[in-house]
Design an enzyme around this catalytic site. Structure first.
Site, PDB file in Angstrom:
ATOM      1  N   ASP A  39     -10.298 -14.116   2.421  1.00  0.00           N
ATOM      2  CA  ASP A  39      -9.693 -14.690   1.222  1.00  0.00           C
ATOM      3  C   ASP A  39      -8.505 -15.572   1.602  1.00  0.00           C
ATOM      4  O   ASP A  39      -7.905 -15.386   2.667  1.00  0.00           O
ATOM      5  CB  ASP A  39      -9.210 -13.576   0.287  1.00  0.00           C
ATOM      6  CG  ASP A  39     -10.355 -12.839  -0.383  1.00  0.00           C
ATOM      7  OD1 ASP A  39     -11.470 -13.387  -0.429  1.00  0.00           O
ATOM      8  OD2 ASP A  39     -10.127 -11.710  -0.867  1.00  0.00           O
ATOM      9  N   TYR A  67      -8.732  -4.330   9.886  1.00  0.00           N
ATOM     10  CA  TYR A  67      -7.684  -4.984   9.111  1.00  0.00           C
ATOM     11  C   TYR A  67      -6.409  -4.157   9.108  1.00  0.00           C
ATOM     12  O   TYR A  67      -6.444  -2.924   9.205  1.00  0.00           O
ATOM     13  CB  TYR A  67      -8.123  -5.143   7.646  1.00  0.00           C
ATOM     14  CG  TYR A  67      -9.355  -5.973   7.414  1.00  0.00           C
ATOM     15  CD1 TYR A  67      -9.277  -7.340   7.184  1.00  0.00           C
ATOM     16  CD2 TYR A  67     -10.620  -5.373   7.406  1.00  0.00           C
ATOM     17  CE1 TYR A  67     -10.421  -8.097   6.954  1.00  0.00           C
ATOM     18  CE2 TYR A  67     -11.767  -6.126   7.173  1.00  0.00           C
ATOM     19  CZ  TYR A  67     -11.662  -7.483   6.952  1.00  0.00           C
ATOM     20  OH  TYR A  67     -12.782  -8.223   6.724  1.00  0.00           O
ATOM     21  N   ASP A  81      -5.485  -7.642  -6.098  1.00  0.00           N
ATOM     22  CA  ASP A  81      -4.437  -7.942  -5.125  1.00  0.00           C
ATOM     23  C   ASP A  81      -3.256  -8.578  -5.854  1.00  0.00           C
ATOM     24  O   ASP A  81      -3.320  -8.835  -7.062  1.00  0.00           O
ATOM     25  CB  ASP A  81      -4.956  -8.839  -3.988  1.00  0.00           C
ATOM     26  CG  ASP A  81      -5.483 -10.189  -4.475  1.00  0.00           C
ATOM     27  OD1 ASP A  81      -4.899 -10.764  -5.408  1.00  0.00           O
ATOM     28  OD2 ASP A  81      -6.479 -10.675  -3.912  1.00  0.00           O
ATOM     29  N   ARG A 181      -9.443  -5.074  -0.730  1.00  0.00           N
ATOM     30  CA  ARG A 181      -8.642  -5.015  -1.965  1.00  0.00           C
ATOM     31  C   ARG A 181      -9.248  -4.029  -2.963  1.00  0.00           C
ATOM     32  O   ARG A 181      -8.520  -3.355  -3.698  1.00  0.00           O
ATOM     33  CB  ARG A 181      -8.473  -6.409  -2.589  1.00  0.00           C
ATOM     34  CG  ARG A 181      -9.729  -7.206  -2.811  1.00  0.00           C
ATOM     35  CD  ARG A 181      -9.363  -8.681  -3.040  1.00  0.00           C
ATOM     36  NE  ARG A 181     -10.500  -9.559  -2.859  1.00  0.00           N
ATOM     37  CZ  ARG A 181     -11.249 -10.017  -3.850  1.00  0.00           C
ATOM     38  NH1 ARG A 181     -10.957  -9.679  -5.099  1.00  0.00           N
ATOM     39  NH2 ARG A 181     -12.258 -10.813  -3.606  1.00  0.00           N
TER      40      ARG A 181
END
Length: 302
Positions: A39, A67, A81, A181
């Protein structure tokens, strides 16, 4: 003509396709593709395949990812988010024990409902296009795998309680198709206070890590010097580290047959191989069984 892999440290605010478009101009090569969308708010490892190496994208896209994510409790947004519209804010009375107990529920294979703000298509329309019009449609849960999930920094399951703390840093290792997310949102739901993702940095994808990543500025500087191709990793390096340990070298006659599409004998060989010429050129991925070599993917120019 450039061929190989660039491991880019994607900057914040760029889409993955923005990065590919920029590299097409820098490298003067139309064939550029990435393995694993990030993203715009996310940064970190974006493997980009250039030239003939784009044939490897379908393999690399299937790999696990890792991540570092910011979890913000007490806030629910429409995008899951902090870039989205705040829908609700709730008080946070969560201690470490409650957080770690919640994380334990998301370990292993889980079902995850994809977010509305995603590129998944429904009847030819991307979900985020519908979401921007205020529409919400039912999404079927999808199975994903969370290989590892924990809290970074000083936090441990036996750490002193800190009720009311809202911001945490998570380390997530997961399968293809996992929305971090959504994971943050779902953790907040389990805790009862809601939550969303406040930051995201990918530290590993397709077997490549941040240690191998270069910035777009570094690629541009190398391109200005006429040295950008020196930054490219050979595509067979990806296969060597990601499940294709076998290596087969063809004699000239067998190489000629492979290049022409004719059958190639492989007596005594069984399994999957990276196939090379005697000069060391990476030719193909192949499966050998029953004395024959079946080419799975070619990496030489016709």
């Amino acid at each position: 003509m450039p061929n190989g892999i660039l491991v880019i440290d994607k900057p914040e605010g760029w889409t993955s396709m923005d990065v590919c478009a920029k590299l097409r101009g820098m490298l003067h090569e139309k064939r550029v593709g990435h393995a694993g969308t990030l993203d715009p708010m996310a940064t970190g490892v974006l493997p980009v395949f250039v030239g003939r190496a784009t044939r490897a994208v379908e393999f690399a896209s299937e790999s696990d990812k890792e991540y570092i994510a910011g979890l913000k409790l007490g806030v629910i947004t429409n995008t899951q988010d902090t870039t989205g519209e705040v829908l609700e804010e709730r008080p946070v009375q969560v201690d470490h024990h409650q957080l770690w107990n919640a994380l334990a529920q998301f370990q292993g294979d889980i079902l995850q409902v994809p977010p509305m703000y995603s590129a998944i298509k429904r009847n030819g329309k991307k979900l985020y296009e519908l979401a921007r019009k205020g529409q919400e449609v039912e999404r079927a849960p999808r199975k994903v795998s969370i290989r590892a999930l924990g809290v970074l920094d000083e936090d441990r399951p036996d750490a002193p309680p800190q009720p009311g703390r809202a911001d945490y840093t998570l380390r997530v290792r997961c399968s293809k198709g996992t929305y971090v997310r959504t994971l943050c949102h779902d953790i907040g739901q389990v805790l009862g206070c809601g939550g969303c993702m406040s930051s995201l940095r990918r530290t590993e994808a397709a077997g490549f890590t941040l240690a191998e990543a270069v910035t777009l500025e570094a690629v541009q500087a190398a391109a200005d010097r006429g040295e950008a191709e020196a930054l490219l990793l050979p595509v067979d390096e990806y296969f060597a580290r990601c499940g294709w340990p076998g290596r087969a070298v063809l004699r000239p006659e067998a190489e000629r047959r492979l290049r022409s599409g004719a059958p190639v004998g492989a007596p005594g060989m069984e399994g999957d191989f990276r196939v090379y010429s005697e000069s060391g050129a990476f030719l193909a991925l192949a499966r050998c069984q029953g004395g024959r070599m079946q080419v799975l993917k070619r990496f030489f120019e016709p």
